[in-house]
Design a protein around this motif. Structure first.
Motif, PDB file in Angstrom:
ATOM      1  N   GLY A 291      57.423  32.556  22.121  1.00 31.40           N
ATOM      2  CA  GLY A 291      57.319  33.943  22.554  1.00 31.40           C
ATOM      3  C   GLY A 291      55.952  34.498  22.246  1.00 31.40           C
ATOM      4  N   PRO A 292      55.798  35.819  22.174  1.00 34.87           N
ATOM      5  CA  PRO A 292      54.507  36.410  21.816  1.00 34.87           C
ATOM      6  C   PRO A 292      54.012  35.840  20.481  1.00 34.87           C
ATOM      7  N   GLY A 293      52.770  35.461  20.456  1.00 38.66           N
ATOM      8  CA  GLY A 293      52.229  34.824  19.262  1.00 38.66           C
ATOM      9  C   GLY A 293      52.149  33.316  19.374  1.00 38.66           C
ATOM     10  N   THR A 294      52.861  32.741  20.339  1.00 46.16           N
ATOM     11  CA  THR A 294      52.782  31.291  20.568  1.00 46.16           C
ATOM     12  C   THR A 294      51.552  30.973  21.403  1.00 46.16           C
ATOM     13  N   ARG A 295      50.766  30.034  20.940  1.00 44.66           N
ATOM     14  CA  ARG A 295      49.624  29.530  21.712  1.00 44.66           C
ATOM     15  C   ARG A 295      49.932  28.070  22.044  1.00 44.66           C
ATOM     16  N   LEU A 296      50.327  27.823  23.263  1.00 43.22           N
ATOM     17  CA  LEU A 296      50.893  26.534  23.674  1.00 43.22           C
ATOM     18  C   LEU A 296      49.879  25.710  24.443  1.00 43.22           C
TER      19      LEU A 296
ATOM     20  N   ASP B 104      56.525  17.772  46.793  1.00 42.15           N
ATOM     21  CA  ASP B 104      57.898  17.329  46.547  1.00 42.15           C
ATOM     22  C   ASP B 104      58.242  17.421  45.067  1.00 42.15           C
ATOM     23  N   TRP B 105      57.290  17.056  44.228  1.00 40.61           N
ATOM     24  CA  TRP B 105      57.528  17.183  42.792  1.00 40.61           C
ATOM     25  C   TRP B 105      57.774  18.640  42.421  1.00 40.61           C
ATOM     26  N   SER B 106      56.893  19.511  42.899  1.00 39.83           N
ATOM     27  CA  SER B 106      56.965  20.923  42.534  1.00 39.83           C
ATOM     28  C   SER B 106      58.200  21.608  43.100  1.00 39.83           C
ATOM     29  N   GLU B 107      58.553  21.274  44.339  1.00 37.00           N
ATOM     30  CA  GLU B 107      59.638  21.985  45.012  1.00 37.00           C
ATOM     31  C   GLU B 107      61.010  21.362  44.787  1.00 37.00           C
ATOM     32  N   ILE B 108      61.063  20.062  44.479  1.00 34.36           N
ATOM     33  CA  ILE B 108      62.356  19.375  44.360  1.00 34.36           C
ATOM     34  C   ILE B 108      62.622  18.889  42.943  1.00 34.36           C
ATOM     35  N   GLN B 109      61.710  18.099  42.390  1.00 35.58           N
ATOM     36  CA  GLN B 109      62.039  17.332  41.187  1.00 35.58           C
ATOM     37  C   GLN B 109      61.778  18.051  39.870  1.00 35.58           C
ATOM     38  N   GLU B 110      60.730  18.838  39.819  1.00 31.96           N
ATOM     39  CA  GLU B 110      60.315  19.425  38.542  1.00 31.96           C
ATOM     40  C   GLU B 110      61.406  20.284  37.912  1.00 31.96           C
ATOM     41  N   ARG B 111      62.146  20.988  38.739  1.00 28.85           N
ATOM     42  CA  ARG B 111      63.168  21.906  38.223  1.00 28.85           C
ATOM     43  C   ARG B 111      64.315  21.185  37.517  1.00 28.85           C
ATOM     44  N   MET B 112      64.439  19.876  37.713  1.00 31.45           N
ATOM     45  CA  MET B 112      65.524  19.143  37.068  1.00 31.45           C
ATOM     46  C   MET B 112      65.406  19.163  35.538  1.00 31.45           C
ATOM     47  N   LEU B 113      64.204  19.411  35.034  1.00 30.20           N
ATOM     48  CA  LEU B 113      63.995  19.404  33.595  1.00 30.20           C
ATOM     49  C   LEU B 113      63.986  20.804  32.988  1.00 30.20           C
ATOM     50  N   VAL B 114      64.337  21.799  33.765  1.00 32.14           N
ATOM     51  CA  VAL B 114      64.383  23.165  33.236  1.00 32.14           C
ATOM     52  C   VAL B 114      65.282  23.275  31.999  1.00 32.14           C
ATOM     53  N   PRO B 115      66.478  22.666  31.972  1.00 25.08           N
ATOM     54  CA  PRO B 115      67.294  22.758  30.744  1.00 25.08           C
ATOM     55  C   PRO B 115      66.579  22.211  29.508  1.00 25.08           C
ATOM     56  N   LEU B 116      65.771  21.183  29.690  1.00 22.48           N
ATOM     57  CA  LEU B 116      65.006  20.624  28.571  1.00 22.48           C
ATOM     58  C   LEU B 116      63.981  21.641  28.080  1.00 22.48           C
ATOM     59  N   TYR B 117      63.227  22.232  29.005  1.00 24.65           N
ATOM     60  CA  TYR B 117      62.224  23.220  28.608  1.00 24.65           C
ATOM     61  C   TYR B 117      62.889  24.389  27.880  1.00 24.65           C
ATOM     62  N   GLU B 118      63.987  24.869  28.438  1.00 25.18           N
ATOM     63  CA  GLU B 118      64.659  26.023  27.838  1.00 25.18           C
ATOM     64  C   GLU B 118      65.167  25.707  26.435  1.00 25.18           C
ATOM     65  N   ALA B 119      65.748  24.529  26.254  1.00 23.91           N
ATOM     66  CA  ALA B 119      66.288  24.162  24.948  1.00 23.91           C
ATOM     67  C   ALA B 119      65.185  24.096  23.889  1.00 23.91           C
ATOM     68  N   VAL B 120      64.058  23.509  24.246  1.00 25.75           N
ATOM     69  CA  VAL B 120      62.943  23.398  23.307  1.00 25.75           C
ATOM     70  C   VAL B 120      62.375  24.773  22.974  1.00 25.75           C
ATOM     71  N   TYR B 121      62.158  25.600  23.989  1.00 29.07           N
ATOM     72  CA  TYR B 121      61.579  26.922  23.746  1.00 29.07           C
ATOM     73  C   TYR B 121      62.516  27.801  22.905  1.00 29.07           C
ATOM     74  N   GLU B 122      63.813  27.666  23.144  1.00 31.31           N
ATOM     75  CA  GLU B 122      64.761  28.446  22.374  1.00 31.31           C
ATOM     76  C   GLU B 122      64.767  27.982  20.912  1.00 31.31           C
ATOM     77  N   ARG B 123      64.775  26.684  20.713  1.00 30.82           N
ATOM     78  CA  ARG B 123      64.827  26.158  19.344  1.00 30.82           C
ATOM     79  C   ARG B 123      63.574  26.524  18.556  1.00 30.82           C
ATOM     80  N   LEU B 124      62.410  26.514  19.208  1.00 34.35           N
ATOM     81  CA  LEU B 124      61.149  26.798  18.527  1.00 34.35           C
ATOM     82  C   LEU B 124      60.751  28.264  18.615  1.00 34.35           C
ATOM     83  N   GLU B 125      61.619  29.076  19.205  1.00 31.26           N
ATOM     84  CA  GLU B 125      61.396  30.521  19.310  1.00 31.26           C
ATOM     85  C   GLU B 125      60.043  30.840  19.942  1.00 31.26           C
TER      86      GLU B 125
END
Length: 285
Positions: free
Chosen positions: A50-55, A27-48
């Motif tokens: 991409g290749p070279g990132t070791r997360l 349920d977490w994986s299929e329903i709830q987790e995607r609600m935070l996609v805008p948060l992930y995208e905003a952080v990744y965009e701000r910190l650029e």
């Protein structure tokens, strides 16, 4: 949103609710987790990212945030010690035998603390994320500072560390639903029940971990569900209502959760709750 939206702490005064942990992880994986996609995208965009990132993703859960970073070219490592069921789903998403392509090359998942994610031959991480939002459960930041402090020796000097938290209750429609957890958890409300987010929750954790704050942001993360049943399953999958279930029973929690969701149900049956989440970028000294 372990992440998870919240950490799955249970009250020490109550018994652990009997739940199907595999079904909850799905349920977490299929329903709830995607609600935070805008948060992930905003952080990744701000910190650029991409290749070279070791997360290094702490509390990586079922791995959606890692998958998104890997799709940008980052080499990702996830550490998850609270939910082996979610970690099993992350393995299906990220490990080499589960995909055909080069974007997720080098992905690694660890069932344990961050120290298990690296050895002498592992390059230092350039980014650490702890996307599981805090500031909603009483005691939900306990242990997080220690987890971050354990991760910082594995990172480059000056590397960003990202923490996430709930926004002000007046900007989170889901707050009215989460109050059900507090009401039903009495007298167990000292730990594991809802509380209003505080302004400096993230900064206090960063300070305890010895990190230097270096910017923050807010992101709209609306919670949208196909129907009330899906909304209930998604919110229960966070673990936020576990203390309430321990104090009462599953049927009572289901009943009151359904009632609390009805004001957010639209004419077509869908459920929509606008929310704002906050993130803090801190730096490793």
């Amino acid at each position: 949103m372990t992440p998870t939206l919240v950490r799955q702490h249970l009250s020490h005064a109550g018994a652990t609710p009997r739940v199907d942990l595999c079904a909850r992880a799905r349920d977490w994986s299929e329903i709830q987790e995607r609600m935070l996609v805008p948060l992930y995208e905003a952080v990744y965009e701000r910190l650029e990212v991409g290749p070279g990132t070791r997360l290094l993703g702490l509390g990586c859960g079922s791995g959606l945030a890692l998958l998104m970073a890997a799709s940008r070219g980052a080499v990702v490592t996830g550490a998850e010690s609270d939910s082996p069921e979610r970690l099993a789903l992350a393995r299906q998403r990220l490990l080499p035998e589960a995909w055909d392509g080069r974007a997720r090359a080098g992905a690694r998942l660890v069932d344990g603390p961050p120290q298990d994610a690296a050895d002498a031959s592992t390059p230092a991480f350039t980014l650490v994320t702890a996307f599981e939002p805090i500031g909603c459960l009483a005691g939900d930041s306990e242990g997080l500072a220690d987890l971050l402090a354990a991760a910082t020796p594995l990172t480059e000097r000056g590397a960003p560390v990202v923490l996430a938290g709930w926004g002000p209750p007046e900007r989170c429609a889901t707050s009215s639903v989460l109050r059900v957890a507090t009401k039903l958890a009495d007298p167990l409300r000292s730990t594991g029940s809802w509380r209003p987010a505080l302004r400096d929750d993230l900064e206090e954790v960063a300070q305890r971990a010895g990190l230097r704050p270096d910017g923050s942001g807010r992101v709209a993360c609306p919670f949208g569900y196909a129907d009330v049943d899906s909304a209930g399953r998604g919110l229960l999958s966070t673990g936020l209502f576990d203390a309430a279930i321990a104090a009462t029973d599953q049927a009572q929690v289901d009943k009151e959760l359904t009632e609390a969701l009805h004001p957010h149900q639209r004419r077509d049956g869908t459920v929509w709750m606008p929310n704002v989440f906050r993130y803090l970028i801190a730096r490793v000294p």
